[in-house]
Design an enzyme around this catalytic site. Structure first.
Site, short mmCIF file in Angstrom:
data_model
loop_
_atom_site.label_atom_id
_atom_site.label_comp_id
_atom_site.label_asym_id
_atom_site.label_seq_id
_atom_site.Cartn_x
_atom_site.Cartn_y
_atom_site.Cartn_z
N GLY A 1 70.41 7.84 44.95
CA GLY A 1 71.25 8.67 45.80
C GLY A 1 72.71 8.28 45.71
O GLY A 1 73.60 9.13 45.82
N SER A 2 72.98 7.00 45.52
CA SER A 2 74.36 6.54 45.35
C SER A 2 74.98 7.14 44.10
O SER A 2 76.14 7.58 44.11
CB SER A 2 74.39 5.01 45.27
OG SER A 2 73.85 4.43 46.43
N ASP B 286 69.78 11.02 53.99
CA ASP B 286 68.95 10.60 55.13
C ASP B 286 68.33 11.78 55.88
O ASP B 286 67.73 11.57 56.94
CB ASP B 286 69.81 9.81 56.13
CG ASP B 286 70.27 8.49 55.59
OD1 ASP B 286 69.72 8.04 54.56
OD2 ASP B 286 71.19 7.89 56.18
N SER C 162 68.46 11.26 48.23
CA SER C 162 68.04 9.95 47.78
C SER C 162 66.52 9.83 47.87
O SER C 162 65.91 10.30 48.82
CB SER C 162 68.68 8.84 48.62
OG SER C 162 68.18 7.57 48.23
N ASN D 44 75.72 7.23 32.10
CA ASN D 44 74.30 7.52 31.89
C ASN D 44 73.59 7.19 33.19
O ASN D 44 73.30 6.03 33.47
CB ASN D 44 73.71 6.70 30.74
CG ASN D 44 72.21 6.96 30.56
OD1 ASN D 44 71.64 7.84 31.21
ND2 ASN D 44 71.58 6.20 29.70
N HIS E 94 63.60 6.55 52.18
CA HIS E 94 63.95 7.94 52.47
C HIS E 94 62.74 8.85 52.61
O HIS E 94 61.60 8.40 52.58
CB HIS E 94 64.95 8.43 51.43
CG HIS E 94 66.29 7.80 51.59
ND1 HIS E 94 66.68 6.67 50.91
CD2 HIS E 94 67.33 8.12 52.40
CE1 HIS E 94 67.89 6.32 51.27
NE2 HIS E 94 68.32 7.18 52.19
#
Length: 433
Positions: A83-84, A191, A212, A285, A217
């Site tokens: 998710g980041s 979230d 995420s 990547n 999650h």
């Protein structure tokens, strides 16, 4: 003796069934704040992908992307490794030179909240942009529309905010502000998968949204994330940035989807340079793998079940703790139906105990707690010497840093576990009152 794949997968199912752990002992068995809920179909999906050696992004990844886009009713979903990374890709897509005058350039501002998780904010800084930090409201833990409007300055070009612990911010109104001011909106929906605002899924209001699939999650791939959008231009930039920055959009194993692989002129390259090796963005990547996507597909089939369990657990906690003194309990945003990530508690300033003391008690009873992420990001070492702007006082963010935490509502918790959490909080508060 040889085994067919079907034989092996049946053995995997038997193995899973024989190793299911059950039973709860209050004060001994951990009541987690979050965690993955995995069944035999998940285990089989992972093993089958491994047996087929689907170790890179391939058919399962594409199938998951299509299924997730369909779930949201959007045109495109791009799977990534977290998710980041999804947040990084979404924000970076808005800096693409192909957007021409609409692109975000260094020094432009992006409105966000101080009480959040760092990877909602870090992509702003990583792209040379300036975060504009605003405060949130206690109870909902989201920024108000008024605070967002007041934060807009002459160089403000975008808004990037997360739905707080699954509780939607007033995203329809914020999307209108962004549209009226010709700004971009990124919803960090990591979230909040399954939450709705005015009957519409969060993650479908912004120009881009992120998901995420970390074990904490709503569904999990172990690691993983996704960028979803209805904007095909932005989707193309996300894909390029995710895949090394290349201009080619062929799927793995494809060679000439555009029918112009050796008939293009880009940059100062010679005419006909292989399109598979032409790069139009400074990319990364950040792809995922079919092993992860295989798990994601079985998990996605349970998203409604998981959301119902989260809502049930949250409602049970809310009813069980209602009326306790010295605690501010959470409230859903008006017109929303959150698929809750956690249950937030703020200890009031007048309480005869501190948040740290209550947290210590809960941890001693094996009820896991988590702080409300960063509390106030502007107070963390990573940001002290970074360029940012603060709009208005961050009073509530400071309160959150001092007196707010959350406990679990994830689907792996039973009613017995939730009741143990309720008893543990109640016993402590009443003993100090």
């Amino acid at each position: 003796m040889g085994y067919s794949k079907s034989d092996i997968l049946e053995l995997v199912r038997s193995y899973h069934q024989e190793n299911v752990v059950s039973g709860f002992v209050p004060g001994v068995t951990p009541v987690g704040a979050s965690g993955a809920v995995l069944d035999e179909d998940d285990r089989v999906a992972l093993v089958e992908a491994a047996l087929d050696f689907r170790i890179a992004a391939g058919t399962s990844s594409r199938k998951f992307e299509r299924a997730l886009a369909k779930h949201f009713g959007l045109r495109k979903a791009h799977l990534t490794n977290s998710g980041s990374s999804a947040n990084l890709l979404a924000l970076s897509a808005l800096t693409s030179h192909q957007l021409e005058d609409l692109r975000l350039v260094p020094g432009d501002e992006v409105i966000t909240v101080a009480a959040g998780f760092p990877t909602t904010v870090n992509p702003i800084l990583q792209n040379g942009l300036v975060p504009v930090f605003i405060d949130v409201e206690l109870g909902t833990y989201n920024a108000s529309v008024e605070r967002i409007e007041e934060a807009i300055g002459p160089r403000t070009r975008a808004i990037m905010i997360a739905h707080a612990l699954g509780n939607p911010f007033a995203v329809e109104e914020v999307a209108k502000i962004a549209s009226d001011r010709e700004m971009f909106l990124i919803e960090d929906n990591c979230d909040a998968m399954g939450s709705t605002y005015r009957g519409k899924l969060t993650g479908t209001f912004g120009d881009l949204a992120t998901e995420s699939f970390y074990p904490a999650h709503h569904i999990t791939m172990g690691e993983g994330g996704c960028v979803v959008t209805d904007n095909m231009v932005l989707a193309r930039f996300v894909e390029s940035l995710r895949d090394w920055g290349r201009d080619c959009w062929c799927e793995p194993g494809e060679d000439n989807r555009c029918f112009k692989r050796f008939d293009q002129q880009m940059g100062t390259l010679p005419h006909g340079y292989d399109h598979k090796y032409i790069f139009s963005h400074i990319g990364y990547n950040l792809k995922s793998t079919d092993l992860q996507a295989s798990l994601g597909l079985t998990q996605l089939a349970r998203i409604e079940e998981f959301g119902a369990a989260r809502r049930h657990n949250w409602a049970r906690l809310r009813a069980g703790l209602d009326g306790l003194p010295h605690l501010l309990l959470p409230e859903p945003t008006p017109d929303s139906d959150p698929s809750w990530f956690g249950f937030v508690i703020t200890v009031k300033d007048s309480a005869p105990f501190s948040a740290a003391e209550l947290i210590d008690h809960l941890e001693s009873r094996r009820v896991a707690t988590r702080r409300f992420f960063a509390g106030n990001l502007t107070r963390h070492p990573a940001y002290l010497e970074r360029e940012f702007r603060v709009s208005g006082p961050l009073t509530n963010s400071d309160i959150i840093a001092e007196r707010t935490f959350w406990i679990g509502v994830f689907p792996g918790l039973t009613d017995e576990m939730i009741d143990h959490s309720i008893r543990s909080v109640t016993e402590f508060v009443t003993s100090r009152t």
